[in-house]
Scaffold this motif. Structure first.
Motif, mmCIF file in Angstrom:
data_model
loop_
_atom_site.group_PDB
_atom_site.id
_atom_site.type_symbol
_atom_site.label_atom_id
_atom_site.label_comp_id
_atom_site.label_asym_id
_atom_site.label_seq_id
_atom_site.Cartn_x
_atom_site.Cartn_y
_atom_site.Cartn_z
ATOM 1 N N CYS A 1 5.733 31.144 -15.123
ATOM 2 C CA CYS A 1 4.397 31.259 -14.544
ATOM 3 C C CYS A 1 4.165 30.186 -13.479
ATOM 4 O O CYS A 1 4.660 29.065 -13.593
ATOM 5 C CB CYS A 1 3.346 31.135 -15.639
ATOM 6 S SG CYS A 1 3.544 32.366 -16.956
ATOM 7 N N GLU B 1 -2.026 32.252 -14.816
ATOM 8 C CA GLU B 1 -0.955 33.232 -15.009
ATOM 9 C C GLU B 1 -0.330 33.072 -16.389
ATOM 10 O O GLU B 1 -0.007 34.065 -17.058
ATOM 11 C CB GLU B 1 0.103 33.046 -13.928
ATOM 12 C CG GLU B 1 1.196 34.096 -13.936
ATOM 13 C CD GLU B 1 2.194 33.901 -12.804
ATOM 14 O OE1 GLU B 1 3.381 34.232 -13.017
ATOM 15 O OE2 GLU B 1 1.794 33.405 -11.739
ATOM 16 N N ARG C 1 4.807 27.625 -18.522
ATOM 17 C CA ARG C 1 3.818 27.221 -17.517
ATOM 18 C C ARG C 1 4.380 26.069 -16.679
ATOM 19 O O ARG C 1 5.327 25.401 -17.100
ATOM 20 C CB ARG C 1 2.511 26.805 -18.178
ATOM 21 C CG ARG C 1 2.581 25.482 -18.914
ATOM 22 C CD ARG C 1 1.263 25.138 -19.593
ATOM 23 N NE ARG C 1 1.299 23.772 -20.116
ATOM 24 C CZ ARG C 1 0.374 23.254 -20.907
ATOM 25 N NH1 ARG C 1 -0.660 23.983 -21.264
ATOM 26 N NH2 ARG C 1 0.469 22.017 -21.337
#
Length: 238
Positions: free
Chosen positions: A8, A13, A237
């Motif tokens: 992401c 997201e 992430r």
């Protein structure tokens, strides 16, 4: 097993990708079996996911959902170190989940007694006797910089467990330094879907090694030994 890796580019997201995994797993489980067995992870990484799920935009069938935990610290539920407290504050107290559908690990009993109680709970609820494993629809996990996941730490005796779903684990050499209860590798691997939610910052070396895999029995990088019966998701992430 299918492995999915989602790198992401933003927090938004990351949250959307994780919430989508939960929503899809829930819909499939309820459609096929009439209930959704979900194991939540502790730590800071999943907290924005829990916050998003509490808002109701992702339609989770909470009335048909049973919530368990992939690990817990040996502390009371009101303790700020409790994984249950974090999930309760951010998510569980804000959704229409029946009280009896929350199966918390009773950390206040001490790690050994809490693990035994959690074992009885999940086996009694699912009707699956040892050494067979109950099948969760989705297990959420995190990853530490040392490669631990749940409370399965490098070199831990818990990594060798074959018959139980939950076991006590010694206090790790990092904060909070308290004894733990952890879901075991066989129980995690029996799940239909497993999602590892992690950040890349400060964990890149362990993350690259985990994605590359490890030899069976290697106790140095527990997260690399994670699998699922159907789908394994890595949601990463920045």
């Amino acid at each position: 097993m299918k492995r999915h890796i989602d790198l992401c580019e933003s927090r938004m997201e990351f949250v959307f990708a994780a919430a989508q995994v939960v929503a899809e797993a829930a819909a499939a489980a309820v459609a096929e079996r009439g209930r959704f067995l979900l194991a939540l992870s502790g730590g800071g990484t999943p907290s924005p996911l829990y916050d998003e799920l509490s808002r109701g935009e992702f339609r989770i069938p909470w009335a048909s959902t049973h919530v368990f935990f992939s690990d817990e610290r040996a502390v009371p539920p009101e303790d700020e170190r409790s994984n249950y407290r974090m999930a309760a504050d951010i998510l569980l107290s804000k959704i229409p989940l029946p009280e009896g559908n929350v199966h918390r690990i009773q950390g206040e009993r001490g790690a050994v007694d809490a693990a035994d109680a959690a074992e009885r709970d999940v086996r009694g609820f699912t009707g699956v006797a040892a050494p067979q494993m109950p099948v969760f629809d989705l297990v959420l996990l995190g990853m530490g910089a040392d490669g631990h996941t749940a409370s399965l730490f490098p070199g831990s005796a818990a990594l060798s467990e074959t018959d139980r779903c939950f076991v006590a684990a010694a206090a790790p050499d990092l904060d909070p330094r308290v004894e733990r209860v952890t879901m075991t590798l066989p129980c995690i691997r029996a799940a239909r879907r497993v999602a590892v939610l992690t950040g890349a910052k400060g964990k890149r070396e362990a993350l690259e090694a985990a994605l590359a895999g490890c030899e069976e029995g290697d106790e140095t990088l527990p997260v690399a030994r994670i699998s699922a019966s159907e789908h394994l998701f890595w949601i990463i992430r920045p």
